[in-house]
Design a protein around this motif. Structure first.
Motif, PDB file in Angstrom:
ATOM      1  N   GLN A   1       0.865  -1.180   0.000  1.00  9.87           N
ATOM      2  CA  GLN A   1       0.000   0.000   0.000  1.00  9.87           C
ATOM      3  C   GLN A   1       0.907   1.238   0.000  1.00  9.87           C
ATOM      4  O   GLN A   1       1.859   1.294   0.785  1.00  9.87           O
ATOM      5  CB  GLN A   1      -0.818  -0.046   1.305  1.00  9.87           C
TER       6      GLN A   1
ATOM      7  N   GLU B   1      -4.014  -2.454  -2.626  1.00  7.41           N
ATOM      8  CA  GLU B   1      -4.645  -1.219  -3.102  1.00  7.41           C
ATOM      9  C   GLU B   1      -3.828  -0.518  -4.193  1.00  7.41           C
ATOM     10  O   GLU B   1      -3.372   0.610  -4.006  1.00  7.41           O
ATOM     11  CB  GLU B   1      -4.905  -0.273  -1.926  1.00  7.41           C
TER      12      GLU B   1
ATOM     13  N   SER C   1      -5.318   3.064  -5.209  1.00  9.99           N
ATOM     14  CA  SER C   1      -5.833   4.063  -4.265  1.00  9.99           C
ATOM     15  C   SER C   1      -5.205   5.413  -4.567  1.00  9.99           C
ATOM     16  O   SER C   1      -4.006   5.515  -4.826  1.00  9.99           O
ATOM     17  CB  SER C   1      -5.545   3.635  -2.827  1.00  9.99           C
TER      18      SER C   1
ATOM     19  N   THR D   1      -8.733  -3.929  -2.891  1.00  5.81           N
ATOM     20  CA  THR D   1      -9.176  -2.631  -3.386  1.00  5.81           C
ATOM     21  C   THR D   1     -10.403  -2.149  -2.621  1.00  5.81           C
ATOM     22  O   THR D   1     -11.133  -2.938  -2.033  1.00  5.81           O
ATOM     23  CB  THR D   1      -9.485  -2.684  -4.901  1.00  5.81           C
ATOM     24  N   HIS D   2     -10.557  -0.825  -2.641  1.00  7.43           N
ATOM     25  CA  HIS D   2     -11.777  -0.228  -2.107  1.00  7.43           C
ATOM     26  C   HIS D   2     -12.719   0.119  -3.250  1.00  7.43           C
ATOM     27  O   HIS D   2     -13.817   0.601  -3.029  1.00  7.43           O
ATOM     28  CB  HIS D   2     -11.435   1.060  -1.346  1.00  7.43           C
ATOM     29  N   ASP D   3     -12.228  -0.094  -4.485  1.00  2.00           N
ATOM     30  CA  ASP D   3     -12.945   0.375  -5.641  1.00  2.00           C
ATOM     31  C   ASP D   3     -13.797  -0.752  -6.226  1.00  2.00           C
ATOM     32  O   ASP D   3     -13.330  -1.552  -7.035  1.00  2.00           O
ATOM     33  CB  ASP D   3     -11.922   0.883  -6.661  1.00  2.00           C
TER      34      ASP D   3
END
Ligand SMILES: Nc1ncnc2c1ncn2[C@@H]1O[C@H](COP(=O)(O)OP(=O)(O)OP(=O)(O)O)[C@@H](O)[C@H]1O
Ligand SMILES: [Mg+2]
Lengths: 281, 265
Positions: B80, B162, B165, B193-195
């Protein structure tokens, strides 16, 4: 004038001291790069205090300094490194307490069994007069050894210092590399302590490296700039101390500190940003 | 097990639990990453995604259960960006080459290494910044330096935490295309991922975690309101657009209404 400048070179004790101080500066400068970039200046500080205990104990028991304090230094160095690495809560405090206790034991031993106040002062602040040919040999051997190890392990040292987690995953034996750094640091402290002294050695580990950080953005260049700065500090500081009649180790540190201030002023914001993240003494 | 039907498992977690000082971050996770997989791990902040990756890589030990890695598996890890020490004195080229540590004892960069690094940097569009310090790069370039370093190691399994990000839409597309190309070339990939829409929905396999595995499968089966509610503890709507799930946050319109009301005062 010139004659005065060269006057100290007529004394063999001075020449011995000068050789050791210059090599000590180079050695501390080299290892200081790791100390500064890994934020382990408190470890350098703690280790020198631990070694003091070992030195005092071996003096009292009557075994050779390099053997007694050397074993003590390497063992405590590797242990401290392991404790610090495991990031146990309170590891810093534990290291601080144990190394300070070792220092206190050393002091007490010297008080009780040592010859005089003078010898304590010599170990705390370093002593040029006490430098013997054995010291020159020891510091030279360690300097060559450490230099070779840093070259041979260069990439692993770089990777493990920069990014230990990823290095580990990529196949670098990080625990070994860290033990190697601690061993080199212990040996360096061991052979330079008698001339620089317990109390000032951590400064010599930090200042040249921090100065070199301001001068470059490259790890490889730091690895030669920092030892050069350390060696120059040792050489100039020793000479200045003769003429000013000041303590050798204090003068060496002062010269290194003046170098830092000059570079700090000269590199301006650029240098300050770089050194902002260097962990202080 | 039928080796022909199921590709070889590169990494297998069995009832894996990881904890920091007694607080559990990953709980009873069993999953396998097989050769040719392209897996996205999603979950809220603090759900244990990074911890799971580190356990898979072996950089933190399991509290219980175990992780089995294929003998001799080469892995590379792209951390990250927040965890990188951007002030460390290294250039882009030095960063990429540092992974090659098993050659001779003189640390000079060989011609082979230089050529290989050049190819990797070229592929990632970093040739022009090769001599720059890593902090003097854009967010997208910083992201790619660490992908370049990982590729330089020629891994069989690429693990990314990530990777998109904080980058813009274009960079995200570039990264995604690059990863798709690498996957086509046979690389197995695991990422977090947060996506959900921009990344996870495009992958063949998505794992939702919140300490435990909530769901594991194709995005169409996994990105559903029920699973997402269990994962994120928030209501979400899912539309199907062009055959792909699109996740919408419920309540977003409510916030918008509140804010537009405010401006009418
Ligand atoms: N080094 C650590 N020491 C103690 N607790 C930690 C450490 N790293 C993570 N944690 C805790 O473990 C839990 C899981 O963290 P982790 O970093 O795996 O989450 P994450 O899903 O990657 O989150 P994010 O999406 O924000 O990156 C969190 O509650 C976090 O506070
Ligand atoms: Mg994370």
């Amino acid at each position: 004038m010139i004659a005065t400048l060269f006057e100290p070179f007529g004394y063999s004790f001075f020449n011995n001291g000068l050789a050791v101080a210059t090599l000590a500066g180079a050695l501390c400068g080299l290892l200081g790069v790791f100390v500064v970039l890994r934020g382990m200046s408190y470890i350098g500080h703690g280790l020198s205090h631990a070694v003091f205990g070992g030195a005092a104990a071996s003096a009292v028991v009557g075994i050779n300094y390099f053997i007694g304090a050397g074993i003590w230094a390497v063992v405590s160095g590797v242990l401290i490194g392991r404790i610090a690495r495991r990031r146990i809560i309170g590891a810093d405090a534990a290291i601080g307490v144990v190394t300070t206790a070792s220092f206190a034991i050393g002091l007490a031993l010297l008080n009780r069994y040592g010859q005089a106040k003078k010898s304590i002062e010599a170990v705390l602040f370093g002593s040029v007069l006490g430098v013997q040919p054995a010291d020159i040999w020891a510091v030279s051997i360690v300097a060559v050894l450490v230099g070779l190890l840093v070259i041979a392990f260069y990439r692993r040292l770089l990777f493990a210092t920069f990014d230990p987690d990823v290095a580990q995953v990529t196949g670098v034996k990080v625990a070994w590399v860290e033990a190697l750094v601690m061993m080199m640091l212990s040996l360096t402290i061991l052979v330079t302590m008698r001339v620089i002294g317990t109390l000032l050695i951590s400064a010599l580990l930090v200042i040249p490296a921090a100065t070199s950080r301001m001068l470059t953005n490259s790890f490889a260049r730091m690895l030669w700039i920092s030892p050069v700065l350390g060696a120059v500090s040792g050489f100039v500081g020793m000479n200045a101390s003769y003429h000013l009649d000041t303590s050798a180790s204090a003068t060496v540190i002062l010269v290194a500190a003046i170098g830092f201030v000059v570079v700090y002023a000269a590199t301006g914001l650029r240098g300050r940003v770089r050194v902002a993240h260097v962990h202080h003494i | 097990m039928n080796a022909l039907a199921v590709p070889q498992a590169l990494v297998e977690c069995h009832e894996l639990t990881c904890a920091y000082d007694g607080s559990v971050a990953v709980d009873d996770v069993s999953m396998a990453v097989r050769r040719g997989d392209f897996v996205g791990i999603v979950g809220p902040s603090g759900s244990g995604k990074t911890t799971l990756l580190k356990a898979v890589l072996g950089s933190i030990p399991p509290a219980s259960g175990h992780v089995h890695r294929l003998q001799g598996l080469t892995m590379a890890y792209v951390p990250q960006v927040e965890s990188v020490d951007w002030n460390f004195p290294v250039t882009v080229l030095e960063t990429v080459i540092m992974t090659r540590s098993r050659n001779g004892w003189w640390p000079r960069t060989t011609k082979d290494e230089r050529d290989h690094a050049e190819r990797v940097l070229h592929r990632l569009g970093l040739v022009d910044v090769a001599e720059r310090h890593i902090r003097e790069l854009s967010g997208g370039q910083q992201q790619r330096v660490f992908i370049a370093r990982a590729l330089f190691h020629r891994p069989e399994l690429l693990v990314l935490d990530e990777p998109t990000s904080g980058v813009d839409v274009r960079t995200r597309h570039e990264v995604l295309h690059l990863l798709a190309d690498l996957h086509d070339e046979g690389l197995s990939i695991v990422l977090t991922t947060h996506d959900l829409n921009g990344l996870a929905a495009h992958l063949p396999r998505v794992v939702c975690i919140n300490k435990r595995i909530i769901a594991d499968g194709a995005p169409r089966d996994v990105l559903t309101p029920v699973v997402l509610e269990k994962t994120y503890g928030a209501e979400m709507e899912v539309l199907i657009h062009g055959g792909m799930p699109v996740v919408l946050e419920s309540g977003a319109d409510h916030v918008a209404r509140r804010l537009s009301n405010l401006t009418t005062f």
